[in-house]
Design a protein around this motif. Structure first.
Motif, PDB file in Angstrom:
ATOM      1  N   ASP A 196      80.905  79.856  56.828  1.00  0.00           N
ATOM      2  CA  ASP A 196      80.218  80.541  57.925  1.00  0.00           C
ATOM      3  C   ASP A 196      80.145  82.030  57.620  1.00  0.00           C
ATOM      4  O   ASP A 196      80.570  82.483  56.553  1.00  0.00           O
ATOM      5  N   LEU A 197      79.602  82.804  58.531  1.00  0.00           N
ATOM      6  CA  LEU A 197      79.395  84.235  58.283  1.00  0.00           C
ATOM      7  C   LEU A 197      80.693  85.007  58.065  1.00  0.00           C
ATOM      8  O   LEU A 197      80.704  86.012  57.358  1.00  0.00           O
TER       9      LEU A 197
ATOM     10  N   ARG B 173      74.749  74.796  62.587  1.00  0.00           N
ATOM     11  CA  ARG B 173      74.247  75.789  61.621  1.00  0.00           C
ATOM     12  C   ARG B 173      74.605  75.443  60.174  1.00  0.00           C
ATOM     13  O   ARG B 173      74.192  76.130  59.254  1.00  0.00           O
TER      14      ARG B 173
ATOM     15  N   GLN C 229      73.264  87.294  53.570  1.00  0.00           N
ATOM     16  CA  GLN C 229      73.546  87.320  55.006  1.00  0.00           C
ATOM     17  C   GLN C 229      72.391  87.981  55.751  1.00  0.00           C
ATOM     18  O   GLN C 229      72.055  89.128  55.486  1.00  0.00           O
ATOM     19  N   THR C 230      71.783  87.244  56.673  1.00  0.00           N
ATOM     20  CA  THR C 230      70.649  87.773  57.436  1.00  0.00           C
ATOM     21  C   THR C 230      71.084  88.479  58.710  1.00  0.00           C
ATOM     22  O   THR C 230      70.300  89.198  59.312  1.00  0.00           O
ATOM     23  N   VAL C 231      72.326  88.275  59.115  1.00  0.00           N
ATOM     24  CA  VAL C 231      72.893  88.955  60.268  1.00  0.00           C
ATOM     25  C   VAL C 231      73.682  90.152  59.737  1.00  0.00           C
ATOM     26  O   VAL C 231      74.576  89.984  58.920  1.00  0.00           O
ATOM     27  N   ARG C 232      73.325  91.343  60.125  1.00  0.00           N
ATOM     28  CA  ARG C 232      73.959  92.570  59.638  1.00  0.00           C
ATOM     29  C   ARG C 232      73.896  92.667  58.104  1.00  0.00           C
ATOM     30  O   ARG C 232      74.921  92.791  57.438  1.00  0.00           O
ATOM     31  N   PRO C 233      72.705  92.607  57.507  1.00  0.00           N
ATOM     32  CA  PRO C 233      72.588  92.640  56.043  1.00  0.00           C
ATOM     33  C   PRO C 233      73.130  93.923  55.417  1.00  0.00           C
ATOM     34  O   PRO C 233      73.511  93.919  54.243  1.00  0.00           O
TER      35      PRO C 233
ATOM     36  N   SER D  12      76.163  78.372  56.265  1.00  0.00           N
ATOM     37  CA  SER D  12      75.532  78.542  57.567  1.00  0.00           C
ATOM     38  C   SER D  12      74.077  78.984  57.409  1.00  0.00           C
ATOM     39  O   SER D  12      73.717  79.653  56.437  1.00  0.00           O
TER      40      SER D  12
ATOM     41  N   GLY E  67      73.004  81.296  58.917  1.00  0.00           N
ATOM     42  CA  GLY E  67      73.082  82.751  59.025  1.00  0.00           C
ATOM     43  C   GLY E  67      72.862  83.428  57.679  1.00  0.00           C
ATOM     44  O   GLY E  67      72.796  84.643  57.589  1.00  0.00           O
ATOM     45  N   TYR E  68      72.754  82.605  56.641  1.00  0.00           N
ATOM     46  CA  TYR E  68      72.438  83.097  55.303  1.00  0.00           C
ATOM     47  C   TYR E  68      71.059  82.596  54.898  1.00  0.00           C
ATOM     48  O   TYR E  68      70.696  81.454  55.182  1.00  0.00           O
TER      49      TYR E  68
END
Length: 117
Positions: free
Chosen positions: A33-34, A56, A69-73, A90, A92-93
């Protein structure tokens, strides 16, 4: 301005990689996960099954895949996968399967001009 060697090509990422390829989940796997990637290191992934995994869990890893990572790159918590076994990341990537040298592409994707674009 950056000068590139004359034999280099410029293009879009999709010209050099497959983005988020589809795969079937294995029955059991190591889930990433992230929070399981810090910098370029994998820490604390966990074992899951299809039944217990979060929704996810969708990005089935192959050697050479890059997970961006697309969240907070801007944190640059990205991973170049080179392990044995069944791993699932996830959504999230972004999963990037390079058509060129994955090590080279990984370095490019971590540069400020890509991250901040």
């Amino acid at each position: 301005m950056v000068k590139y060697p004359p034999d280099w090509k410029q293009g879009e990422l999709k010209d050099f990689a497959i983005i988020n390829p589809k795969s079937d989940l294995p029955f059991s796997f190591t889930y990433v996960d992230l929070e399981a990637v810090k910098g370029i290191s994998l820490i604390n992934p966990r074992k899951e099954t299809q039944r217990t995994a979060p929704s996810r869990a969708r990005r089935v890893a192959l050697k050479g895949d890059i997970f961006f990572q697309t969240v907070r790159p801007y944190q640059r918590n990205n991973y170049l996968f080179n392990l044995n076994g069944d791993y699932v990341f996830s959504t999230g990537y972004a999963q990037i399967r390079a058509k060129i040298n994955p090590n080279f592409l990984f370095i490019l994707l971590r540069q400020e001009r890509f991250v901040s674009a």
